[in-house]
Enzyme design. Structure first.
Site, PDB file in Angstrom:
ATOM      1  N   CYS A 195       0.754  -1.107   0.201  1.00  0.00           N
ATOM      2  CA  CYS A 195       0.127   0.094  -0.180  1.00  0.00           C
ATOM      3  C   CYS A 195       0.938   1.198   0.105  1.00  0.00           C
ATOM      4  CB  CYS A 195      -0.925  -0.306   1.356  1.00  0.00           C
ATOM      5  SG  CYS A 195      -1.812   1.503   1.547  1.00  0.00           S
TER       6      CYS A 195
ATOM      7  N   SER B 192       0.719   3.665   1.837  1.00  0.00           N
ATOM      8  CA  SER B 192       0.972   4.155   3.111  1.00  0.00           C
ATOM      9  C   SER B 192       2.266   3.647   3.789  1.00  0.00           C
ATOM     10  CB  SER B 192      -0.103   3.863   4.210  1.00  0.00           C
ATOM     11  OG  SER B 192      -1.316   4.437   3.734  1.00  0.00           O
TER      12      SER B 192
ATOM     13  N   HIS C   5       4.735   5.838   2.468  1.00  0.00           N
ATOM     14  CA  HIS C   5       5.040   7.030   2.972  1.00  0.00           C
ATOM     15  C   HIS C   5       6.278   7.046   3.863  1.00  0.00           C
ATOM     16  CE1 HIS C   5       2.031   8.899   1.090  1.00  0.00           C
ATOM     17  NE2 HIS C   5       1.032   8.900   1.809  1.00  0.00           N
TER      18      HIS C   5
ATOM     19  N   HIS D 213       0.490  -4.001   6.037  1.00  0.00           N
ATOM     20  CA  HIS D 213      -0.753  -3.813   7.012  1.00  0.00           C
ATOM     21  C   HIS D 213      -2.042  -4.195   6.291  1.00  0.00           C
ATOM     22  CE1 HIS D 213      -0.351  -0.019   4.587  1.00  0.00           C
ATOM     23  NE2 HIS D 213      -1.778  -0.119   4.802  1.00  0.00           N
TER      24      HIS D 213
ATOM     25  N   CYS E 182      -6.810  -3.610   4.027  1.00  0.00           N
ATOM     26  CA  CYS E 182      -6.690  -2.226   4.152  1.00  0.00           C
ATOM     27  C   CYS E 182      -7.448  -1.352   2.693  1.00  0.00           C
ATOM     28  CB  CYS E 182      -5.154  -1.557   3.919  1.00  0.00           C
ATOM     29  SG  CYS E 182      -5.139   0.139   3.483  1.00  0.00           S
TER      30      CYS E 182
HETATM   31  N1  COD Z   1      -4.337  14.218  -9.531  1.00  0.00           N
HETATM   32  C1  COD Z   1      -4.900  13.023  -9.897  1.00  0.00           C
HETATM   33  N2  COD Z   1      -4.369  11.680  -9.336  1.00  0.00           N
HETATM   34  C2  COD Z   1      -2.945  11.822  -8.890  1.00  0.00           C
HETATM   35  C3  COD Z   1      -2.360  12.805  -8.672  1.00  0.00           C
HETATM   36  C4  COD Z   1      -2.963  14.383  -8.883  1.00  0.00           C
HETATM   37  N3  COD Z   1      -2.366  15.582  -8.972  1.00  0.00           N
HETATM   38  N4  COD Z   1      -1.064  12.726  -8.066  1.00  0.00           N
HETATM   39  C5  COD Z   1      -1.160  11.438  -8.018  1.00  0.00           C
HETATM   40  N5  COD Z   1      -2.307  10.809  -8.619  1.00  0.00           N
HETATM   41  C6  COD Z   1      -2.722   9.519  -8.533  1.00  0.00           C
HETATM   42  C7  COD Z   1      -1.444   8.465  -8.827  1.00  0.00           C
HETATM   43  O1  COD Z   1      -1.211   8.341 -10.215  1.00  0.00           O
HETATM   44  C8  COD Z   1      -2.013   7.104  -8.382  1.00  0.00           C
HETATM   45  O2  COD Z   1      -2.852   6.298  -9.437  1.00  0.00           O
HETATM   46  C9  COD Z   1      -2.937   7.662  -7.128  1.00  0.00           C
HETATM   47  O3  COD Z   1      -3.214   8.833  -7.428  1.00  0.00           O
HETATM   48  C10 COD Z   1      -2.273   7.013  -5.939  1.00  0.00           C
HETATM   49  O4  COD Z   1      -2.465   5.857  -5.844  1.00  0.00           O
HETATM   50  P1  COD Z   1      -1.566   4.535  -4.945  1.00  0.00           P
HETATM   51  O5  COD Z   1      -1.743   3.243  -5.401  1.00  0.00           O
HETATM   52  O6  COD Z   1      -0.048   5.273  -5.258  1.00  0.00           O
HETATM   53  O7  COD Z   1      -1.831   4.953  -3.463  1.00  0.00           O
HETATM   54  P2  COD Z   1      -2.862   3.919  -2.392  1.00  0.00           P
HETATM   55  O8  COD Z   1      -4.003   3.926  -3.344  1.00  0.00           O
HETATM   56  O9  COD Z   1      -2.080   2.612  -2.296  1.00  0.00           O
HETATM   57  O10 COD Z   1      -2.758   4.949  -1.297  1.00  0.00           O
HETATM   58  C11 COD Z   1      -3.547   6.095  -1.184  1.00  0.00           C
HETATM   59  C12 COD Z   1      -3.650   6.517   0.310  1.00  0.00           C
HETATM   60  C13 COD Z   1      -4.421   7.641   0.083  1.00  0.00           C
HETATM   61  C14 COD Z   1      -4.265   5.470   0.987  1.00  0.00           C
HETATM   62  C15 COD Z   1      -2.298   6.827   0.998  1.00  0.00           C
HETATM   63  O11 COD Z   1      -1.421   7.198   0.106  1.00  0.00           O
HETATM   64  C16 COD Z   1      -2.504   7.755   2.055  1.00  0.00           C
HETATM   65  O12 COD Z   1      -2.455   9.114   2.282  1.00  0.00           O
HETATM   66  N6  COD Z   1      -2.033   7.193   3.309  1.00  0.00           N
HETATM   67  C17 COD Z   1      -2.159   7.877   4.392  1.00  0.00           C
HETATM   68  C18 COD Z   1      -3.593   7.488   5.156  1.00  0.00           C
HETATM   69  C19 COD Z   1      -3.445   6.315   6.018  1.00  0.00           C
HETATM   70  O13 COD Z   1      -2.521   5.928   6.629  1.00  0.00           O
HETATM   71  N7  COD Z   1      -4.567   5.206   5.678  1.00  0.00           N
HETATM   72  C20 COD Z   1      -4.592   4.247   6.368  1.00  0.00           C
HETATM   73  C21 COD Z   1      -3.613   2.971   5.795  1.00  0.00           C
HETATM   74  S1  COD Z   1      -3.726   2.845   4.233  1.00  0.00           S
HETATM   75 ZN    ZN Z   2      -2.921   0.953   3.480  1.00  0.00          ZN
END
Ligand code: COD
Ligand code: ZN
Length: 369
Positions: free
Chosen positions: A43, A45, A48, A64, A171
């Site tokens: 994930c 996260s 991060h 997780h 998750c």
């Molecule tokens: N505009 C549109 N899309 C965008 C932009 C933008 N400016 N920048 C990036 N993106 C797209 C990327 O191309 C990608 O497709 C997507 O955003 C992000 O996806 P992933 O696969 O990299 O990330 P995820 O889906 O695994 O995770 C997203 C979260 C929001 C869960 C994560 O990053 C986060 O904020 N985690 C902190 C919150 C947390 O701890 N949650 C509990 C556990 S997950």
């Molecule tokens: Zn997660």
């Protein structure tokens, strides 16, 4: 029971690859469960921490989003027994604090403290290396062949549910689908925008489809993510690298959408989501911007009764929601197979993170054994 030798992917410090190492795992204490990990999702996260955007206890076993098989239980454990298949929860809710009592177990005081410390409920982790503690991300530490978790962090599922698919419920699916169904309670026929279509955002898209939303507008900067979003139920897509996403959404859904979801974790995209919502609309922030970041909003918008809220773990009530999601998958109404872009052995974990950083995958899973 004594100590078990396990193989795990350990985080030491930001900007360094995880180290795949042997660790000692102490057996389950009272109220704890030893689980053999079948699969753990990768994930953003987790990334991060590696990228230094969010601090975490060090050293830590990351991961997780996991599912596995119960191998042994500690004293007093009643809800699972050896042989049971389980999905792990990264907020092991206590059932007794004020949040649990009012039906908001995702905000559990004790569970959130354990999650952020990377420990069991008693404040200590079960992994160690050369006698020194190694913490467990989200009270799990799923990038390991075995782990110990609190009983409250285990949800039993039916034995015929494939465990690699089940891991995703821990998750990405819970967070995404739950943000729609539990947090926003999206109404059938209403319009929805989803900013960010990664592993979690695609699940917001499919949650909106499950809820019977009208227009489902997916926004990303990568064309292949937008294609995937269509597969998951998006009716419209917007490439934010080519056009202003706020204008595009307000054109597709005149006046703005009823619900806008931010699923990236950036202040600019939180603002975009807020600006996409119509008068009286709801913005749900699923992503969490880096520590210390602030979001600014146009104050005049409050006169239009716009609402903005966070969503933690999709408002999960894990013992209720996980079996429901399993049934939706088993009856063909929840897409999980399509989420799994790649499968890596534990040794490939750093490649899996590189692929996620490059935006190549929806979800990768790691199969540690
Ligand atoms: N505009 C549109 N899309 C965008 C932009 C933008 N400016 N920048 C990036 N993106 C797209 C990327 O191309 C990608 O497709 C997507 O955003 C992000 O996806 P992933 O696969 O990299 O990330 P995820 O889906 O695994 O995770 C997203 C979260 C929001 C869960 C994560 O990053 C986060 O904020 N985690 C902190 C919150 C947390 O701890 N949650 C509990 C556990 S997950
Ligand atoms: Zn997660």
């Amino acid at each position: 029971m004594g100590k078990v030798q396990v193989k795990a992917a350990v985080f030491y410090r930001p900007h360094e690859p995880l180290a795949v190492q042997e660790l000692e795992l102490e057996g389950p204490r009272a109220g704890e469960v030893l689980v053999r990990i079948a699969a753990c999702g990768v994930c953003h996260s987790d990334l991060h921490f590696i990228d230094g955007l969010v601090p975490i206890a060090s050293p830590s076993v990351l991961g997780h989003e996991a599912a596995g098989v119960v191998e042994a239980v500690g004293a007093g454990v009643a809800s699972v027994q050896p042989g049971d298949h389980v999905v792990l929860s990264f907020i092991p809710s206590c059932g007794r604090c004020q949040y649990c009592v009012v039906g908001r177990p995702n905000l559990c005081t004790i569970g959130n403290r354990a999650m952020s410390r990377g420990t069991m409920l008693d404040g200590t982790p079960r992994f160690a290396r050369e006698g020194r503690p190694v913490y467990q991300m989200g009270s799990i530490g799923g990038f390991a062949s075995y782990t110990v978790v609190p009983e409250a962090g285990c949800v039993k599922i039916r034995g015929d549910m494939p465990l690699d698919r089940a891991a995703l419920l821990g998750c990405g699916v819970m967070t995404g689908v739950g943000a729609v169904i539990n947090t926003a309670r999206v109404q059938a026929g209403s319009d929805v925008a989803v900013v960010g279509c990664g592993g979690v955002g695609l699940n917001v898209v499919q949650g909106a489809a499950l809820a019977g939303a009208g227009r489902i507008i997916a926004i990303d900067v990568l064309a292949h993510k937008l294609e995937l979003a269509r597969q998951f139920g998006a009716t419209h897509t917007v490439d934010a690298s080519r056009e202003d996403p706020v204008e595009a959404v307000r054109r597709i859904s005149p006046g703005g959408v009823d619900y806008a979801f931010e699923v990236i974790g950036r202040p600019e995209t939180v603002r975009q989501a807020f600006d996409m919502a119509r008068r009286g609309g709801l913005t749900v922030v699923v992503g969490v911007p880096p520590a210390g970041a602030e979001v600014s909003l146009p104050a005049g918008a409050f006169l239009t009764e716009k609402t903005i809220t966070g969503s933690a773990y999709g408002g999960a009530r894990m013992p209720v929601d996980v079996p429901r999601l399993v049934e939706l998958y088993m009856s063909g109404r929840l897409k999980l197979d399509e989420l799994i872009s790649r499968v890596y052995p534990l040794e490939g974990i750093n490649d899996a993170f590189d692929a996620l950083r490059r935006g190549e995958v929806a979800r990768s899973i790691v199969t540690p054994l």
